[in-house]
Enzyme design. Structure first.
Site, mmCIF file in Angstrom:
data_model
loop_
_atom_site.group_PDB
_atom_site.id
_atom_site.type_symbol
_atom_site.label_atom_id
_atom_site.label_comp_id
_atom_site.label_asym_id
_atom_site.label_seq_id
_atom_site.Cartn_x
_atom_site.Cartn_y
_atom_site.Cartn_z
ATOM 1 N N THR A 326 0.845 -1.197 0.000
ATOM 2 C CA THR A 326 0.000 0.000 0.000
ATOM 3 C C THR A 326 0.883 1.251 0.000
ATOM 4 O O THR A 326 0.609 2.227 -0.699
ATOM 5 C CB THR A 326 -0.929 0.020 1.232
ATOM 6 O OG1 THR A 326 -1.603 -1.222 1.316
ATOM 7 C CG2 THR A 326 -1.946 1.137 1.147
ATOM 8 N N TRP A 329 2.430 1.697 -3.349
ATOM 9 C CA TRP A 329 1.391 2.146 -4.296
ATOM 10 C C TRP A 329 1.242 3.668 -4.200
ATOM 11 O O TRP A 329 1.074 4.354 -5.200
ATOM 12 C CB TRP A 329 0.050 1.477 -3.968
ATOM 13 C CG TRP A 329 -1.074 1.957 -4.837
ATOM 14 C CD1 TRP A 329 -1.457 1.423 -6.035
ATOM 15 C CD2 TRP A 329 -1.953 3.069 -4.608
ATOM 16 N NE1 TRP A 329 -2.512 2.126 -6.559
ATOM 17 C CE2 TRP A 329 -2.843 3.151 -5.706
ATOM 18 C CE3 TRP A 329 -2.081 3.997 -3.590
ATOM 19 C CZ2 TRP A 329 -3.832 4.115 -5.809
ATOM 20 C CZ3 TRP A 329 -3.070 4.967 -3.685
ATOM 21 C CH2 TRP A 329 -3.932 5.021 -4.790
ATOM 22 N N HIS A 330 1.308 4.166 -2.953
ATOM 23 C CA HIS A 330 1.107 5.601 -2.750
ATOM 24 C C HIS A 330 2.211 6.429 -3.392
ATOM 25 O O HIS A 330 1.940 7.479 -3.973
ATOM 26 C CB HIS A 330 1.010 5.923 -1.263
ATOM 27 C CG HIS A 330 -0.366 5.736 -0.712
ATOM 28 N ND1 HIS A 330 -0.841 4.516 -0.328
ATOM 29 C CD2 HIS A 330 -1.380 6.606 -0.505
ATOM 30 C CE1 HIS A 330 -2.084 4.642 0.098
ATOM 31 N NE2 HIS A 330 -2.440 5.893 -0.005
ATOM 32 N N GLY A 331 3.426 6.004 -3.258
ATOM 33 C CA GLY A 331 4.497 6.821 -3.826
ATOM 34 C C GLY A 331 5.780 6.044 -3.944
ATOM 35 O O GLY A 331 6.074 5.185 -3.119
ATOM 36 N N PHE A 483 -0.005 10.220 -6.725
ATOM 37 C CA PHE A 483 -0.067 8.764 -6.620
ATOM 38 C C PHE A 483 -0.680 8.181 -7.888
ATOM 39 O O PHE A 483 -0.966 7.056 -7.971
ATOM 40 C CB PHE A 483 -0.881 8.345 -5.398
ATOM 41 C CG PHE A 483 -0.409 9.011 -4.136
ATOM 42 C CD1 PHE A 483 0.937 9.265 -3.935
ATOM 43 C CD2 PHE A 483 -1.310 9.388 -3.174
ATOM 44 C CE1 PHE A 483 1.374 9.892 -2.780
ATOM 45 C CE2 PHE A 483 -0.875 10.008 -2.018
ATOM 46 C CZ PHE A 483 0.465 10.258 -1.822
#
Lengths: 483, 350
Positions: A326, A329-331, A483
């Site tokens: 997660t 995925w965000h950055g 993102f």
């Protein structure tokens, strides 16, 4: 085209009016055209990528739907994953991988200089890639039916209200609504307008106002850490609180505008946030925060890995992996991995507490004898923990986050002057930040999806007035765009 | 009735209801609120809060009064450095926060359009000839009241990609910046820690020593900030200077904290640039003040405190008088002494 732009103010009413004027059988063409126009406003080149994603997932879906044997569907699923995750990884993580390689080789004394590829991260690629992958995976498992109409499927992937920042929709929810004839319904339209108003309030009045303070603390300067070095510990702490609220208002504000916009056209999107700052524990928090993403990871990563198993170790590993993924995925940065890794550790701690400590307390009849922690203490302590961890999300580097957290955890060194608390923008601006948080707090008191009935007009006028007078320059990007 | 006719009737009745009960009243409300707010802000708040940059711009645009006024241009460094009453009765500090070359250029053009013969003071600091990136230093609220009524301002915003169509709409133009005007207005009424005086902003108290130590540390970590200039900007500046041979352009280097001086590796280049400007232009004089000021004369490492500003401004007046460059405001056609061969460097001590 940002939601908070002059162009969108013209684009939205024009699209909605045309939508209802056209016969419903051709409305999908209008929506698809509007969605592509909306997306192309960032860069027309991006359209090619979204079309590749659409074509590959649709084609793979069609082929899988034609095959009854699940095992034989697998190559098509893998092909779809390969192409789409490949694009996502290439555009989002290539430079990150090279930079990390450079850092690792330097640590072991090698002289390796990573090439710097000039890759422009396409807006919303993480969102629409996940949405279309969910379609492929659902078809593979037989959870959804293949949409034979390519145009409608293309609209499902590119539907403009939720295209660039979610909510990440599932085909089972969105596609049937896109196919259905929609009518102008007074109540629904008013609710849509109110939801849009709430979203703009969160974005323009709260998030963008708090951003001013947070940006000063995280100012890069020539050294890359000028802001963190200059500010006092008290400002670093306030900034952590402000950023947590900013991030929430920025993202949930976008989701509200997306949901409201879609509601104007009769299409209900899923709620993405349910008052997360009222959560009392970390599990509760993730049920309320970015719901469309957390459920995506639950359904497509956590559960296939085994989910909650009788083995504590296995469950903990699963939770930590999902948390790390997660984060990434965000950055494409180690700061995100650390921040979400920390939240994963909190999740694991909670599971361990429930499975070991609570069980032991119950077995020994001690659970009823222990004093219960008041709800507000749980809420507050979770908020503080979350806010401190978001320092990594906002920080430009691990070094920068460590400087700020170091200052926060050394209260003996704090110099409590007014200037150190309010920073450059002064007392008035700081007062406005607190006022905006107070308004947000008031909005938390309103029950979720309250039907305003005949008070709708007064509500809309009130929210307009607040946005008009207290909104901050509405030209800043949404934080989650990166993102 | 067919299904299609029924749905069409339902669509139009709901739509009419929406327009009648929500969209029209809300639209009317938005228009009324917008026009009232626009009037109040254009006519009152942006014009009477003397410390706001909009007020400064309005004052500068007015060519019918203040003909003996000596304007001072520069960024926040000079806003905190020139205490006008210590200089004379006819000085006004037009310095604006973050004002780099492009903003100073606009202000100089507005000033030089007037039929005046007073000197012009430009704060000569290490960033005076830097072009800011894409107009990022332009604080849009300064210019909004003038977008529709001054072509020079409008052109300025267009050239720097800061013009937006909604800035022409009454009621729409100030959206997003209302509170910043109120802030200026309130700050002027209520001045607990700062003194606002003729365009200048002065902190009444210096920061505690430990805070100053932290600021100095940060300045050092930020690394060197050399003086830079681009030949095309120099040409644009000289064009203004040469177009106004009756005006004396005084480039004054106000005192810097030692931590800034340490981080200015090419100070001699800066002096050299000043010397060249003075040599090439008969109406340019450069005076650099090198100060050994104590920390209490500074608000932080970049700006003087009230005490420092008063000291420096008094010294500036004295040196201008000594050099024969002091303008009282009485002379209609001032005559300046012959240009010296070199720039003036003054060392100030407490």
């Amino acid at each position: 085209m940002l939601f908070n732009s002059f162009e969108f103010l013209l684009f939205l009413p024009a699209t909605v009016v045309l939508y209802y004027l056209l016969p419903w059988r051709v409305r999908w063409i209008l929506l698809l055209f509007a969605s592509y126009l909306f997306y192309a406003s960032w860069d027309p080149k991006y359209l090619l990528l979204i079309m590749v994603t659409t074509a590959t997932t649709w084609y793979a879906g069609g082929r899988m739907a034609a095959i009854k044997d699940k095992e034989k569907r697998k190559p098509w699923l893998l092909g779809s994953l390969l192409v789409n995750l490949g694009l996502l990884i290439y555009f989002k993580y290539t430079n990150f991988a090279f930079e990390s390689l450079e850092q690792i080789t330097q640590l072991i004394g090698m002289d390796y200089h990573a090439p710097e590829l000039k890759l422009l991260l396409p807006v919303g690629i993480s969102f629409y890639t996940f949405q279309s992958l969910s379609y492929s995976i659902d078809i593979y498992y037989g959870r959804t039916r293949h949409e034979k109409h390519f145009g409608l499927y293309a609209l499902f992937v590119a539907y403009f209200p939720q295209l660039v920042m979610g909510p990440i929709e599932r085909s089972n929810n969105l596609l049937p609504q896109l196919k259905r004839e929609q009518f102008v319904e007074y109540d629904r339209m008013v609710q849509g307008l109110c939801k849009i108003g709430q979203g703009f309030f969160k974005k323009l009045v709260v998030a963008d106002r708090l951003k001013l303070y947070v940006d000063e603390v995280h100012f890069l300067g020539d050294s890359g850490v000028s802001g963190p070095l200059a500010v006092d510990g008290v400002a670093a702490l306030i900034s952590a609180f402000f950023f947590a609220i900013q991030m929430y208002c920025d993202f949930s504000g976008y989701s509200d505008i997306a949901i409201g916009t879609s509601r104007l056209m009769g299409v209900e999107l899923m709620e993405n946030f349910k008052k997360p700052f009222l959560a009392r524990n970390i599990s509760d928090f993730w049920v309320r925060w970015h719901i469309s993403l957390t459920t995506w990871f639950m359904d497509y990563v956590f559960v296939p890995m085994g989910g909650y198993t009788p083995s504590l170790f296995r469950t903990s590993v699963n939770l930590l992996i999902v948390a790390m993924v997660t984060g990434i995925w965000h950055g494409a940065s180690w700061t995100f991995v650390i921040a979400f890794g920390f939240m994963g550790v909190l999740m694991v701690s909670r599971v361990l507490y429930i499975m070991i400590v609570e069980k032991w307390l119950k077995a020994n009849n001690l659970d009823s004898k222990l004093p219960s922690i008041p709800g507000w203490v749980q809420i507050l302590s979770l908020f503080v923990t979350f806010a401190l961890s978001t320092t990594y999300i906002r920080a430009s580097s691990i070094q920068s986050a460590h400087i700020l957290l170091g200052k926060i955890f050394q209260p003996g060194d704090w110099i409590l002057t007014v200037q150190n608390i309010v920073l450059k923008n002064g007392q008035f601006e700081f007062g406005l930040c607190l006022f905006s948080i107070f308004l947000l707090f008031l909005s938390y008191l309103v029950p979720f999806n309250l039907k305003l009935g005949r008070y709708s007009l007064a509500y809309l006028m009130g929210i307009f007035l607040v946005i008009y007078l207290f909104g901050y320059d509405g030209s800043t990007d949404f934080f989650y765009f990166q993102f | 009735m067919t299904d299609q006719q029924t749905s069409s009737t339902s669509n139009s009745s709901h739509f009419r209801l929406l327009v009648r009960k929500i969209l029209l009243p809300l639209g009317a409300f938005i228009v009324v609120v917008g026009l009232i707010a626009d009037f109040v802000f254009t006519k009152v708040l942006t014009q009477y809060a003397e410390l706001s940059n909009s007020y400064k711009l309005a004052r500068l645009e007015d060519d019918t009064r203040l003909l003996n006024e000596i304007p001072i241009f520069g960024p926040s460094i000079s806003r905190n450095a020139y205490y006008c009453d210590s200089l004379g009765t006819n000085y006004y500090n037009y310095s604006m926060e973050n004002a780099g070359f492009i903003i100073n250029e606009l202000l100089l053009k507005l000033e030089s359009d007037k039929d005046k013969t007073t000197p012009i003071i430009i704060d000569f600091h290490f960033r005076v000839m830097e072009m800011d990136s894409q107009g990022s230093s332009i604080n849009i609220r300064t210019y909004l009241p003038f977008v529709s009524k001054d072509d020079r301002v409008r052109q300025f915003l267009k050239e720097n990609d800061r013009f937006r169509p909604h800035q022409d709409i009454p009621g729409g133009r100030y959206f997003g910046v209302y509170s910043s005007y109120v802030k200026d207005y309130l700050a002027e009424v209520y001045q607990p820690r700062k003194l606002y005086h003729k365009g200048g902003v002065f902190n009444k108290e210096a920061p505690p020593p430990e805070q100053m130590a932290r600021n100095i540390e940060k300045r050092r970590l930020d690394g060197p900030r050399p003086f830079t200039y681009a030949p095309d900007l120099e040409a644009r500046l000289e064009e203004i200077i040469r177009a106004n041979p009756d005006r004396l352009f005084l480039f004054i280097g106000s005192p810097r904290h030692y931590s800034i001086q340490e981080m200015l590796p090419n100070y001699d280049d800066m002096k050299g640039w000043g010397k060249r400007m003075q040599e090439r232009n008969d109406n340019v004089r450069v005076i650099l003040f090198e100060a050994t000021y104590p920390d209490r004369y500074f608000k932080d490492t970049g700006h003087l405190s009230l005490e420092g500003a008063r000291h420096f401004s008094g010294q500036l007046r004295r040196h201008l008088q000594q050099l024969g460059l002091y303008y009282t405001g009485e002379e209609s056609a001032p005559v300046w002494p012959e240009k010296p061969a070199d720039i003036a460097v003054v060392h100030l001590v407490e």
